[in-house]
Design an enzyme around this catalytic site. Structure first.
Site, PDB file in Angstrom:
ATOM      1  N   CYS A  86       0.826  -1.243   0.008  1.00 13.63           N
ATOM      2  CA  CYS A  86      -0.079  -0.041  -0.015  1.00 13.63           C
ATOM      3  C   CYS A  86       0.927   1.262  -0.060  1.00 13.63           C
ATOM      4  O   CYS A  86       1.466   1.431  -1.061  1.00 13.63           O
ATOM      5  CB  CYS A  86      -0.952  -0.128   1.129  1.00 13.63           C
ATOM      6  SG  CYS A  86      -2.352   1.051   0.988  1.00 13.63           S
ATOM      7  N   HIS A 194      -3.464  -5.699   1.001  1.00 14.06           N
ATOM      8  CA  HIS A 194      -2.781  -5.949   2.162  1.00 14.06           C
ATOM      9  C   HIS A 194      -2.966  -7.429   2.600  1.00 14.06           C
ATOM     10  O   HIS A 194      -3.623  -7.861   3.210  1.00 14.06           O
ATOM     11  CB  HIS A 194      -3.697  -5.229   3.336  1.00 14.06           C
ATOM     12  CG  HIS A 194      -3.400  -3.722   3.090  1.00 14.06           C
ATOM     13  ND1 HIS A 194      -2.468  -3.124   3.684  1.00 14.06           N
ATOM     14  CD2 HIS A 194      -4.014  -2.883   2.710  1.00 14.06           C
ATOM     15  CE1 HIS A 194      -2.412  -1.703   3.699  1.00 14.06           C
ATOM     16  NE2 HIS A 194      -3.674  -1.508   2.745  1.00 14.06           N
ATOM     17  N   GLU A 196      -1.162  -8.679   4.750  1.00 11.35           N
ATOM     18  CA  GLU A 196      -0.660  -8.691   6.298  1.00 11.35           C
ATOM     19  C   GLU A 196      -2.223  -8.529   6.986  1.00 11.35           C
ATOM     20  O   GLU A 196      -2.241  -8.995   8.183  1.00 11.35           O
ATOM     21  CB  GLU A 196       0.008  -7.748   6.660  1.00 11.35           C
ATOM     22  CG  GLU A 196      -0.448  -6.318   6.982  1.00 11.35           C
ATOM     23  CD  GLU A 196      -0.638  -5.470   5.519  1.00 11.35           C
ATOM     24  OE1 GLU A 196      -0.625  -6.098   4.579  1.00 11.35           O
ATOM     25  OE2 GLU A 196      -0.875  -4.486   5.984  1.00 11.35           O
TER      26      GLU A 196
END
Lengths: 225, 82
Positions: A86, A194, A196
């Protein structure tokens, strides 16, 4: 494997990354300030999402001149894995480790939702645990995620298999639905989605976990890429 | 003091989504004649009179920070200030 998670003023996904490393793949991670001038001893560099410097000027523009950046470039040139997610992707394009630019979404709105990605290249240190063309669900959360590059750069990206992730349908106006790319050497990956935030099924998806496992697999056993 | 006025604009090849939103607002205001809006950024940099290689410095600052050469171009004016 020991990771550095770089923390800028305005980073807000740093703890998610820290958690993905510590609890997701049970490896070491340190939060490293943007003011530091050494990244000695780290096997991988992670640049988190967020709004470094409030996105003043352009997303990633001011972070690209922070003291730590020289070290990020040095380790990238040494072949160490560098992952920018990002805002991290935006920073990697601003410092020139990745080609192209992320700019305002075509619909000029912030978009926060789960999207489907296609793994376009699974012969990288970041994706060797995925199957080629595997479809994975990973969230996006960005206002400036429209990937743009000129036609020559686009041709090179495709020619060198640098496009690692594409959106399975158009979400923000990115050229050819590009969601994540590597550099030519394939040791630097930038992606807007994302992974994560997708390491536990209880949070909607654990499809992102294999990205971190891939990095670990490469470190342990080496991967033919 | 030397005043440098810098204008950064998106290249024509890049869709200006903020400009489009502004154009829509001008129509809502009652100005249907507005056919295009391109949004840019304006900077004023003040330099010491003693600055040598002024234009080289300004170019480097623009290329390295104020503008993203992939999507933006820039121009500037140099004005003396009392």
């Amino acid at each position: 494997m020991k990771f550095a998670v770089i923390v800028f003023p305005g980073s807000n996904c740093d703890m998610d990354l820290y958690y993905a490393i510590r609890d997701g793949i049970e490896q070491e991670a340190d939060l490293v300030s943007y003011k530091e001038e050494s990244l000695d001893g780290y096997d991988g560099i992670l640049i988190p999402g967020g709004f470094s410097y409030g996105d003043y000027l352009r997303s990633g523009a001011i972070a690209s001149h922070a003291p730590i950046i020289k070290e990020v470039i040095r380790l990238a040139n040494e072949g160490k894995p560098v992952l920018g997610i990002c805002n991290g992707f935006q920073i990697l394009t601003e410092i020139g480790l990745l080609p192209g630019t992320l700019t305002n979404n075509r619909q000029n709105r912030f978009i926060c939702k789960q999207v489907e990605l296609v793994v376009e290249n699974n012969k990288t240190i970041f994706t060797n645990k995925y199957n080629l063309n595997e479809k994975i669900m990973v969230p996006i959360a960005h206002g400036e995620g429209r990937y743009y590059c000129d036609e020559e750069t686009l041709w090179e990206l495709n020619e060198n298999n640098q496009v690692v992730f594409r959106y399975s349908q158009d979400v923000n106006g990115s050229v050819e639905e590009i969601a994540g790319i590597t550099n030519k050497q394939k040791n630097v990956l930038g992606m807007m989605p994302h992974p994560e935030r997708a390491i536990e099924s209880i949070l909607g998806s654990d499809d992102g976990l294999k990205l971190f496992k891939s990095m670990l697999e490469t470190q342990k056993n080496g991967v033919q890429i | 003091m030397i005043l440098v006025k810098i204008y950064v604009t998106l290249k024509d090849s890049v869709v200006d989504v903020q400009g489009e939103a502004i154009k829509d607002a001008t129509h809502t205001m009652g100005y249907p004649g507005v056919s295009e809006v391109r949004m840019g950024k304006y900077f004023e940099l003040k330099f010491d009179d003693s600055t040598e290689s002024l234009e080289k410095d300004v170019d480097e600052i623009c290329d390295g920070l104020l503008a993203n050469p992939n999507i933006e171009s820039y121009r500037y004016e140099i004005a003396e200030e009392a």
